[in-house]
Write a protein that holds these residues in place. Structure first.
Motif, PDB file in Angstrom:
ATOM      1  N   LEU A   4      20.964 -24.535  10.946  1.00 59.28           N
ATOM      2  CA  LEU A   4      20.661 -25.629  11.849  1.00 59.28           C
ATOM      3  C   LEU A   4      21.833 -26.590  11.741  1.00 59.28           C
ATOM      4  O   LEU A   4      22.146 -27.061  10.655  1.00 59.28           O
ATOM      5  N   ALA A  24      19.908 -25.121  17.035  1.00 57.62           N
ATOM      6  CA  ALA A  24      19.396 -23.958  16.310  1.00 57.62           C
ATOM      7  C   ALA A  24      19.690 -22.682  17.092  1.00 57.62           C
ATOM      8  O   ALA A  24      19.873 -22.732  18.308  1.00 57.62           O
ATOM      9  N   ILE A  28      15.272 -18.956  16.918  1.00 58.95           N
ATOM     10  CA  ILE A  28      14.526 -19.937  16.106  1.00 58.95           C
ATOM     11  C   ILE A  28      13.931 -21.002  17.004  1.00 58.95           C
ATOM     12  O   ILE A  28      12.763 -21.353  16.914  1.00 58.95           O
ATOM     13  N   PHE A  29      14.763 -21.503  17.897  1.00 61.34           N
ATOM     14  CA  PHE A  29      14.333 -22.616  18.743  1.00 61.34           C
ATOM     15  C   PHE A  29      13.132 -22.239  19.590  1.00 61.34           C
ATOM     16  O   PHE A  29      12.277 -23.075  19.870  1.00 61.34           O
ATOM     17  N   PHE A  32       9.930 -21.744  16.638  1.00 61.37           N
ATOM     18  CA  PHE A  32       9.608 -22.694  15.585  1.00 61.37           C
ATOM     19  C   PHE A  32       9.360 -24.085  16.166  1.00 61.37           C
ATOM     20  O   PHE A  32       9.969 -24.473  17.166  1.00 61.37           O
ATOM     21  N   MET A  34      10.202 -27.889  15.787  1.00 57.56           N
ATOM     22  CA  MET A  34      11.396 -28.571  15.288  1.00 57.56           C
ATOM     23  C   MET A  34      11.045 -29.990  14.860  1.00 57.56           C
ATOM     24  O   MET A  34      10.198 -30.641  15.483  1.00 57.56           O
ATOM     25  N   SER A  50       8.042 -34.552  14.717  1.00 56.69           N
ATOM     26  CA  SER A  50       8.093 -33.128  15.054  1.00 56.69           C
ATOM     27  C   SER A  50       7.812 -32.952  16.526  1.00 56.69           C
ATOM     28  O   SER A  50       7.119 -33.774  17.146  1.00 56.69           O
ATOM     29  N   ARG A  71      13.740 -32.473  23.106  1.00 53.47           N
ATOM     30  CA  ARG A  71      14.396 -31.182  22.988  1.00 53.47           C
ATOM     31  C   ARG A  71      14.957 -30.752  24.318  1.00 53.47           C
ATOM     32  O   ARG A  71      14.395 -31.072  25.369  1.00 53.47           O
ATOM     33  N   ASN A  76      19.145 -25.348  23.220  1.00 56.95           N
ATOM     34  CA  ASN A  76      18.558 -25.051  21.902  1.00 56.95           C
ATOM     35  C   ASN A  76      18.776 -26.205  20.936  1.00 56.95           C
ATOM     36  O   ASN A  76      19.116 -25.997  19.755  1.00 56.95           O
ATOM     37  N   CYS A  95      17.342 -31.991   9.733  1.00 52.07           N
ATOM     38  CA  CYS A  95      16.650 -31.243  10.773  1.00 52.07           C
ATOM     39  C   CYS A  95      15.831 -30.133  10.112  1.00 52.07           C
ATOM     40  O   CYS A  95      16.256 -29.557   9.103  1.00 52.07           O
ATOM     41  N   ALA A  97      13.127 -26.671  10.952  1.00 53.00           N
ATOM     42  CA  ALA A  97      12.443 -25.735  11.832  1.00 53.00           C
ATOM     43  C   ALA A  97      11.307 -25.105  11.030  1.00 53.00           C
ATOM     44  O   ALA A  97      11.534 -24.612   9.926  1.00 53.00           O
ATOM     45  N   ARG A  99       7.696 -22.621  11.021  1.00 50.76           N
ATOM     46  CA  ARG A  99       6.734 -21.723  11.637  1.00 50.76           C
ATOM     47  C   ARG A  99       5.890 -21.133  10.524  1.00 50.76           C
ATOM     48  O   ARG A  99       6.418 -20.421   9.672  1.00 50.76           O
TER      49      ARG A  99
END
Length: 115
Positions: A4, A24, A28-29, A32, A34, A50, A71, A76, A95, A97, A99
């Motif tokens: 990241l 990211a 991932i973006f 997940f 962020m 978040s 975002r 991304n 930062c 990420a 999940r």
């Protein structure tokens, strides 16, 4: 190793503004949630905000009305717009990420609020 990449930290005066960015990998973006955390001098790391894939954003009480997370799905990138900065906002900002139990961290960017 997933990276990241953060940018945008620096020095700001009290009452000023800064915008942090975190880019990211697309895989991932897209999956997940962020977020942003910070760690001030001598303090533990704390959650700031978040944003989920739905666009729903949540904030810690101490930044509500001052910070905005957003975002850009085409870049991304997740942003943290910080307004009305205070000296107590001085910290390293990270930062994140997330999940399920998987957490990925950026390298951190220093934000210093001082006159």
């Amino acid at each position: 190793q997933v990276q990241l990449v953060e940018s945008g930290g620096g020095l700001a005066q009290p009452g000023g503004s800064l915008r942090l960015s975190c880019t990211a990998p697309a895989r991932i973006f897209g999956l997940f949630a962020m977020g942003w955390y910070r760690q001030g001098p001598g303090k533990e790391r704390e959650w700031i905000a978040s944003i989920r894939n739905s666009g729903h954003a949540e904030y810690a009480d101490f930044v509500k009305g001052r910070f905005t997370i957003s975002r850009d799905i085409y870049k991304n990138t997740v942003y943290l717009q910080m307004n009305s900065l205070k000296s107590e906002d001085t910290a390293v900002y990270y930062c994140n990420a997330q999940r399920f139990d998987n957490n990925i961290w950026g390298q951190g960017t220093q934000v210093t609020v001082s006159s």
